[in-house]
Motif scaffolding. Structure first.
Motif, PDB file in Angstrom:
ATOM      1  N   MET A  10       6.578 -11.903 -32.391  1.00 51.33           N
ATOM      2  CA  MET A  10       5.545 -11.133 -33.075  1.00 51.33           C
ATOM      3  C   MET A  10       4.381 -12.095 -33.316  1.00 51.33           C
ATOM      4  O   MET A  10       4.595 -13.238 -33.717  1.00 51.33           O
ATOM      5  CB  MET A  10       6.085 -10.606 -34.407  1.00 51.33           C
ATOM      6  N   VAL A  11       3.162 -11.606 -33.061  1.00 54.22           N
ATOM      7  CA  VAL A  11       1.959 -12.416 -33.199  1.00 54.22           C
ATOM      8  C   VAL A  11       1.046 -11.779 -34.238  1.00 54.22           C
ATOM      9  O   VAL A  11       0.917 -10.550 -34.284  1.00 54.22           O
ATOM     10  CB  VAL A  11       1.220 -12.517 -31.844  1.00 54.22           C
ATOM     11  N   ALA A  12       0.422 -12.615 -35.077  1.00 59.24           N
ATOM     12  CA  ALA A  12      -0.567 -12.115 -36.034  1.00 59.24           C
ATOM     13  C   ALA A  12      -1.795 -13.007 -35.987  1.00 59.24           C
ATOM     14  O   ALA A  12      -1.704 -14.221 -36.154  1.00 59.24           O
ATOM     15  CB  ALA A  12       0.005 -12.087 -37.447  1.00 59.24           C
ATOM     16  N   ASP A  13      -2.929 -12.379 -35.722  1.00 64.52           N
ATOM     17  CA  ASP A  13      -4.202 -13.088 -35.689  1.00 64.52           C
ATOM     18  C   ASP A  13      -5.292 -12.067 -35.977  1.00 64.52           C
ATOM     19  O   ASP A  13      -5.258 -10.959 -35.437  1.00 64.52           O
ATOM     20  CB  ASP A  13      -4.411 -13.724 -34.309  1.00 64.52           C
ATOM     21  N   ASP A  14      -6.235 -12.430 -36.820  1.00 61.52           N
ATOM     22  CA  ASP A  14      -7.288 -11.483 -37.179  1.00 61.52           C
ATOM     23  C   ASP A  14      -8.392 -11.393 -36.130  1.00 61.52           C
ATOM     24  O   ASP A  14      -9.235 -10.505 -36.184  1.00 61.52           O
ATOM     25  CB  ASP A  14      -7.885 -11.815 -38.549  1.00 61.52           C
ATOM     26  N   ASP A  15      -8.389 -12.261 -35.137  1.00 63.84           N
ATOM     27  CA  ASP A  15      -9.404 -12.254 -34.091  1.00 63.84           C
ATOM     28  C   ASP A  15      -8.936 -11.396 -32.910  1.00 63.84           C
ATOM     29  O   ASP A  15      -7.887 -11.672 -32.318  1.00 63.84           O
ATOM     30  CB  ASP A  15      -9.676 -13.688 -33.632  1.00 63.84           C
ATOM     31  N   ASP A  16      -9.717 -10.375 -32.575  1.00 63.49           N
ATOM     32  CA  ASP A  16      -9.358  -9.450 -31.492  1.00 63.49           C
ATOM     33  C   ASP A  16      -9.147 -10.168 -30.163  1.00 63.49           C
ATOM     34  O   ASP A  16      -8.184  -9.883 -29.443  1.00 63.49           O
ATOM     35  CB  ASP A  16     -10.440  -8.377 -31.294  1.00 63.49           C
ATOM     36  N   ASP A  18      -8.375 -13.344 -29.579  1.00 65.73           N
ATOM     37  CA  ASP A  18      -7.167 -14.167 -29.612  1.00 65.73           C
ATOM     38  C   ASP A  18      -5.915 -13.310 -29.464  1.00 65.73           C
ATOM     39  O   ASP A  18      -4.990 -13.664 -28.726  1.00 65.73           O
ATOM     40  CB  ASP A  18      -7.093 -14.979 -30.908  1.00 65.73           C
ATOM     41  N   ARG A  19      -5.888 -12.182 -30.172  1.00 67.20           N
ATOM     42  CA  ARG A  19      -4.734 -11.282 -30.051  1.00 67.20           C
ATOM     43  C   ARG A  19      -4.548 -10.829 -28.605  1.00 67.20           C
ATOM     44  O   ARG A  19      -3.433 -10.785 -28.106  1.00 67.20           O
ATOM     45  CB  ARG A  19      -4.878 -10.064 -30.966  1.00 67.20           C
ATOM     46  N   GLU A  20      -5.641 -10.497 -27.948  1.00 63.68           N
ATOM     47  CA  GLU A  20      -5.554 -10.040 -26.561  1.00 63.68           C
ATOM     48  C   GLU A  20      -5.039 -11.152 -25.640  1.00 63.68           C
ATOM     49  O   GLU A  20      -4.216 -10.901 -24.765  1.00 63.68           O
ATOM     50  CB  GLU A  20      -6.912  -9.527 -26.075  1.00 63.68           C
ATOM     51  N   LEU A  21      -5.504 -12.375 -25.847  1.00 60.57           N
ATOM     52  CA  LEU A  21      -5.003 -13.500 -25.045  1.00 60.57           C
ATOM     53  C   LEU A  21      -3.510 -13.716 -25.279  1.00 60.57           C
ATOM     54  O   LEU A  21      -2.745 -13.906 -24.327  1.00 60.57           O
ATOM     55  CB  LEU A  21      -5.764 -14.785 -25.394  1.00 60.57           C
TER      56      LEU A  21
END
Length: 139
Positions: A10-16, A18-21
């Motif tokens: 599971m990944v959590a990042d507030d930057d769209d 970064d999440r896509e990468l």
């Protein structure tokens, strides 16, 4: 380290972006099954503590609104929500060691956030390497 089955991450990042990468690299790596790319620590806390949707690995950005990566890891520990979950806190800052001193667990690793495509593509192997190292250290 070659897991017997794909590790649930599971990944959590507030930057769209970064999440896509992260989504791209973990969806194409057969050693992992991506459970979700979430925008905040609150979403992670809800998934893990309330819904009991517990991954094998959590990759969380250090600096997000409302809940830093360290705050999230501490909240999960206080709730005893996933004590053996491997937690990777990533940050673009260079003073990660300062944050690491706040947490005492063999299941938490601080990583420098990958910034080049080479570093991003290497991230799954880096995670597996840290997990293997921790298993050897603990076991």
């Amino acid at each position: 380290m070659e897991p017997l089955h794909p590790l649930r991450i599971m990944v959590a990042d507030d930057d769209d972006d970064d999440r896509e990468l992260f989504r791209e690299i973990f969806e194409r790596d057969e050693r992992f099954t991506l459970m979700g790319c979430l925008e905040s620590g609150m979403e992670v806390l809800n998934e893990i503590s309330r819904k009991k949707n517990i991954p094998d690995v959590l990759l969380v950005d250090m600096y997000m609104p409302f809940f830093t990566g360290v705050d999230l890891v501490k909240a999960l520990a206080e709730l005893d929500a996933a004590p053996t979950l491997y937690k990777f806190v990533i940050s673009t800052t260079t003073n990660i060691a300062e944050n690491e001193s706040q947490l005492d667990s063999p299941y938490i690793v601080f990583l420098k956030k990958p910034v080049t495509m080479q570093e991003i593509n290497a991230l799954p192997g880096v995670i597996l390497g840290y997990m293997q190292h921790r298993l050897e250290k603990v076991g």
